[in-house]
Design an enzyme around this catalytic site. Structure first.
Site, PDB file in Angstrom:
ATOM      1  N   ASP A  34      -4.935  -1.049  -0.084  1.00 36.83           N
ATOM      2  CA  ASP A  34      -5.344  -0.069   1.127  1.00 36.83           C
ATOM      3  C   ASP A  34      -5.782   1.382   0.752  1.00 36.83           C
ATOM      4  O   ASP A  34      -4.865   1.818   0.012  1.00 36.83           O
ATOM      5  CB  ASP A  34      -4.301  -0.346   2.333  1.00 36.83           C
ATOM      6  CG  ASP A  34      -4.268  -1.767   2.752  1.00 36.83           C
ATOM      7  OD1 ASP A  34      -5.075  -2.588   2.597  1.00 36.83           O
ATOM      8  OD2 ASP A  34      -3.145  -2.101   3.230  1.00 36.83           O
ATOM      9  N   ASP A  62      -9.645  -5.476   6.367  1.00 36.98           N
ATOM     10  CA  ASP A  62      -9.306  -5.103   7.434  1.00 36.98           C
ATOM     11  C   ASP A  62      -9.839  -4.944   8.807  1.00 36.98           C
ATOM     12  O   ASP A  62      -9.865  -5.203   9.803  1.00 36.98           O
ATOM     13  CB  ASP A  62      -7.982  -4.196   7.409  1.00 36.98           C
ATOM     14  CG  ASP A  62      -7.018  -4.710   6.542  1.00 36.98           C
ATOM     15  OD1 ASP A  62      -6.502  -5.765   6.327  1.00 36.98           O
ATOM     16  OD2 ASP A  62      -6.363  -3.726   5.876  1.00 36.98           O
TER      17      ASP A  62
END
Length: 195
Positions: free
Chosen positions: A154, A172
């Site tokens: 991430d 995401d």
């Protein structure tokens, strides 16, 4: 998997003809792309969106790993940073665990959900196919990382002053947009049914 669709011989013939001559003039290019548009309209294939979202996610993660792995991140402005974080949990770092039996069970569950979503894509109406495809593409992107790296990279960090939202990635974003739009669509449909 989405059902394969048989294109009419006439559409295939037109697409090949325009594909052979599209470079000759702007008018032919317009004709060619409008024919391709008709083919896509008559035979929408959500698999392309799955592939697009997966590759957009992969490219962004490869770039993030390459450029953020050995530094302290990059500040874009007062609200956005790029900072690499390895997530072993599910979306937005929730339920982070070591790569043990729990981690593998979560990965298996994600795989089962992806298979179920592919099933829903084959049965859904066009709008739902698009939304499910966004979710599947993102989920495959994150599952790929779980299997290859045993963690998901991430790197997008939104914040206001000292409050930071969970660090996330492009997969995401696709998953969240798909889920949010499904919820909005279903809420508006149920509201219309009540009226």
């Amino acid at each position: 998997m989405p059902q394969s669709v048989k294109l009419s011989d006439e559409l295939i013939k037109q697409a090949r003809h325009y594909g052979d001559v599209y470079h000759r003039s702007t008018a032919k290019q317009i004709e060619y792309w409008s024919t391709i548009g008709k083919i896509a309209e008559e035979n929408p294939d959500p698999t392309l969106l799955v592939i697009f979202s997966f590759f957009a996610d992969r490219v962004s993660k490869i770039y993030a790993i390459k450029h953020l792995m050995n530094n302290d991140g990059y500040s874009v402005n007062d609200f956005l940073n790029f900072d690499l974080v390895w997530n072993t949990g599910i979306g937005f770092g929730l339920f982070s665990v070591e790569a043990n039996i729990t981690y593998h069970l979560i990965s298996l569950l994600i795989f089962v959900v992806i298979i179920f979503l592919f099933y829903l894509i084959t049965k859904a109406k066009f709008t739902d196919k698009i939304l499910f495809s966004m979710i599947v593409g993102g989920a495959i992107g994150n599952l790929y990382d779980r299997l290859v790296y045993f963690a998901v990279p991430d790197f997008i960090d939104f914040h206001i002053n000292q409050f930071h939202w969970f660090t996330f990635n492009i997969a995401d974003i696709f998953i969240s947009i798909g889920i949010i739009l499904i919820i909005i669509k279903d809420l508006s449909l149920s509201k219309n049914e009540k009226n």
